[in-house]
Design an enzyme around this catalytic site. Structure first.
Site, PDB file in Angstrom:
ATOM      1  N   GLU A 184      -4.959   6.603  -2.829  1.00 26.97           N
ATOM      2  CA  GLU A 184      -5.558   5.259  -2.731  1.00 26.97           C
ATOM      3  C   GLU A 184      -6.620   5.197  -1.639  1.00 26.97           C
ATOM      4  O   GLU A 184      -7.048   4.106  -1.276  1.00 26.97           O
ATOM      5  CB  GLU A 184      -4.452   4.215  -2.443  1.00 26.97           C
ATOM      6  CG  GLU A 184      -3.568   3.946  -3.645  1.00 26.97           C
ATOM      7  CD  GLU A 184      -2.566   2.807  -3.443  1.00 26.97           C
ATOM      8  OE1 GLU A 184      -2.291   2.418  -2.301  1.00 26.97           O
ATOM      9  OE2 GLU A 184      -2.062   2.313  -4.460  1.00 26.97           O
TER      10      GLU A 184
ATOM     11  N   SER B 191      11.305  -4.281   1.326  1.00 19.19           N
ATOM     12  CA  SER B 191      12.510  -3.923   0.572  1.00 19.19           C
ATOM     13  C   SER B 191      13.075  -2.554   0.972  1.00 19.19           C
ATOM     14  O   SER B 191      14.141  -2.155   0.499  1.00 19.19           O
ATOM     15  CB  SER B 191      12.203  -3.910  -0.932  1.00 19.19           C
ATOM     16  OG  SER B 191      11.418  -2.781  -1.269  1.00 19.19           O
TER      17      SER B 191
ATOM     18  N   ASP C  79       7.830   4.857  -3.587  1.00 16.83           N
ATOM     19  CA  ASP C  79       7.436   5.140  -2.192  1.00 16.83           C
ATOM     20  C   ASP C  79       8.673   5.340  -1.322  1.00 16.83           C
ATOM     21  O   ASP C  79       8.697   6.196  -0.439  1.00 16.83           O
ATOM     22  CB  ASP C  79       6.605   3.974  -1.629  1.00 16.83           C
ATOM     23  CG  ASP C  79       5.333   3.735  -2.433  1.00 16.83           C
ATOM     24  OD1 ASP C  79       4.797   4.708  -2.986  1.00 16.83           O
ATOM     25  OD2 ASP C  79       4.894   2.578  -2.508  1.00 16.83           O
TER      26      ASP C  79
ATOM     27  N   GLY D 137       0.880  -1.179   0.000  1.00 18.82           N
ATOM     28  CA  GLY D 137       0.000   0.000   0.000  1.00 18.82           C
ATOM     29  C   GLY D 137       0.908   1.217   0.000  1.00 18.82           C
ATOM     30  O   GLY D 137       1.883   1.264   0.752  1.00 18.82           O
ATOM     31  N   LYS D 138       0.604   2.184  -0.847  1.00 18.60           N
ATOM     32  CA  LYS D 138       1.504   3.341  -0.942  1.00 18.60           C
ATOM     33  C   LYS D 138       1.609   4.077   0.388  1.00 18.60           C
ATOM     34  O   LYS D 138       2.679   4.570   0.761  1.00 18.60           O
ATOM     35  CB  LYS D 138       1.027   4.280  -2.037  1.00 18.60           C
ATOM     36  CG  LYS D 138       1.153   3.644  -3.402  1.00 18.60           C
ATOM     37  CD  LYS D 138       0.807   4.557  -4.536  1.00 18.60           C
ATOM     38  CE  LYS D 138       0.552   3.779  -5.813  1.00 18.60           C
ATOM     39  NZ  LYS D 138       1.639   2.893  -6.219  1.00 18.60           N
ATOM     40  N   GLY D 139       0.493   4.130   1.137  1.00 14.00           N
ATOM     41  CA  GLY D 139       0.531   4.799   2.439  1.00 14.00           C
ATOM     42  C   GLY D 139       1.463   4.078   3.393  1.00 14.00           C
ATOM     43  O   GLY D 139       2.373   4.678   3.973  1.00 14.00           O
TER      44      GLY D 139
HETATM   45  O1  RIB Z   1       3.726   1.635  -4.801  1.00 12.21           O
HETATM   46  C1  RIB Z   1       3.642   0.256  -4.610  1.00 12.21           C
HETATM   47  C2  RIB Z   1       2.324  -0.092  -3.952  1.00 12.21           C
HETATM   48  O2  RIB Z   1       1.269   0.217  -4.828  1.00 12.21           O
HETATM   49  C3  RIB Z   1       2.153  -1.561  -3.632  1.00 12.21           C
HETATM   50  O3  RIB Z   1       2.641  -1.899  -2.365  1.00 12.21           O
HETATM   51  C4  RIB Z   1       0.662  -1.783  -3.819  1.00 12.21           C
HETATM   52  O4  RIB Z   1      -0.009  -2.145  -2.649  1.00 12.21           O
HETATM   53  C5  RIB Z   1       0.113  -0.470  -4.394  1.00 12.21           C
HETATM   54  O5  RIB Z   1      -0.483   0.317  -3.445  1.00 12.21           O
END
Ligand code: RIB
Length: 299
Positions: free
Chosen positions: A136, A284, A245, A38-40
């Site tokens: 998102e 990562s 991110d 998730g980007k957050g």
């Molecule tokens: O930026 C990568 C993320 O985009 C992933 O972890 C995925 O969950 C989406 O939100």
């Protein structure tokens, strides 16, 4: 000074494939792994690993509890993440041998965030704190408006891009961090030359600070009419998921800790380079110490 990431928490289902599945094709994957993402969540982990006192706000369903544990392990305060009866957001990710990816999203609990939750959370922060958001979650407009009214420093990563929605919230952003494709989409232009994109974005949307990431070509920062450039560090890419991110979190953390433009860009580029050498999104993301060691080896 604290950082608040109001954003998505996803379960990432990652499939290793020879090529992205085509229309009408049934494709076997060679491996499957589940990661937190998730980007957050990814950006909160990056900010925290880069040394900022970081809180996360958002929503997860029952099966997303492990995401909160992952955040806590990275030092992120999760008290503002609500538990929702809606399933946790997830992403179906195809990952190719050269480290490329494509992502299909299900918003789930991320889309259950209400303006009331936004008001209650933002009320706990003070002027000068950082508010970092992506695209998102639901209630993006009230979150950003409230953050701005509070005097927070508002940073927007408008990903995934939805032009109309992003144009509506842009007046509340102090810092905009996006990639080349998102920049062209936002401008509705065919322009691909990075400096021209930056100038056009500034002229149209009047952001004080804009960061344009260019993948393997590095990144550019526009601040007070000046443009700063940073090349990407060459590494063997295994999985690029979450690299943007990582860059976002490390760049903002460096800036907020008083580092200059050159250091902040270099630090963020090094963190992103390290992240693509490892699998998964949030797992990562390197630590501050790993990034400094990497930079020392490169100098
Ligand atoms: O930026 C990568 C993320 O985009 C992933 O972890 C995925 O969950 C989406 O939100």
């Amino acid at each position: 000074m604290r950082a608040l990431v109001f954003g998505s928490l996803n379960i990432d289902y990652v499939y290793q494939v020879e090529h992205f599945v085509q229309r009408g094709e049934t494709l076997a994957s060679s491996s499957f792994q589940r990661f937190s993402g998730g980007k957050g969540l990814n950006q909160a982990v990056a900010l925290s690993r880069a040394g900022l006192d970081t809180c996360m706000a958002g929503a997860v369903g029952e099966e997303g509890t492990f995401l909160l544990e992952e955040l806590r392990r990275a030092g992120v305060d999760t008290r503002y993440v609500e538990h929702s009866p809606i399933p946790t957001g997830h992403a179906i990710i195809q990952n190719t041998p050269d480290g490329d990816n494509c992502i299909l999203l299900y918003g789930g609990a991320n889309r259950s965030i209400r303006p009331e939750q936004a008001a209650a959370v933002i009320g706990q922060f003070t002027p000068g704190d950082l508010l970092l958001v992506q695209n998102e979650i639901s209630s993006l407009l009230p979150i950003m408006r409230l953050g701005k009214e509070k005097g927070m420093r508002v940073a927007l990563n408008p990903s995934p891009m939805e032009e109309a929605r992003i144009r509506e919230v842009l007046p509340f952003a102090d810092t905009l961090l996006l990639n080349r494709i998102e920049a062209s989409q936002l401008l509705g232009s065919e322009e691909a030359e990075p400096e021209k994109l930056l100038r056009e974005l500034q002229e149209r949307f009047r952001c004080k600070e804009i960061v344009l990431t260019l993948g393997g070509e590095g990144a550019l920062l526009l601040r007070e009419e000046r443009i700063f450039r940073q090349a990407a560090f060459p590494v063997k890419a295994v999985d690029s998921t979450g690299a943007g991110d990582t860059f976002t979190g490390f760049f903002l953390a460096a800036v907020l800790q008083g580092k200059d433009e050159a250091f902040s860009l270099r630090f963020a580029a090094a963190a992103a380079a390290l992240s693509v050498t490892r699998k998964g999104a949030s797992p990562s993301i390197p630590t501050w110490e790993e990034v400094l060691l990497f930079l020392k080896e490169k100098s």
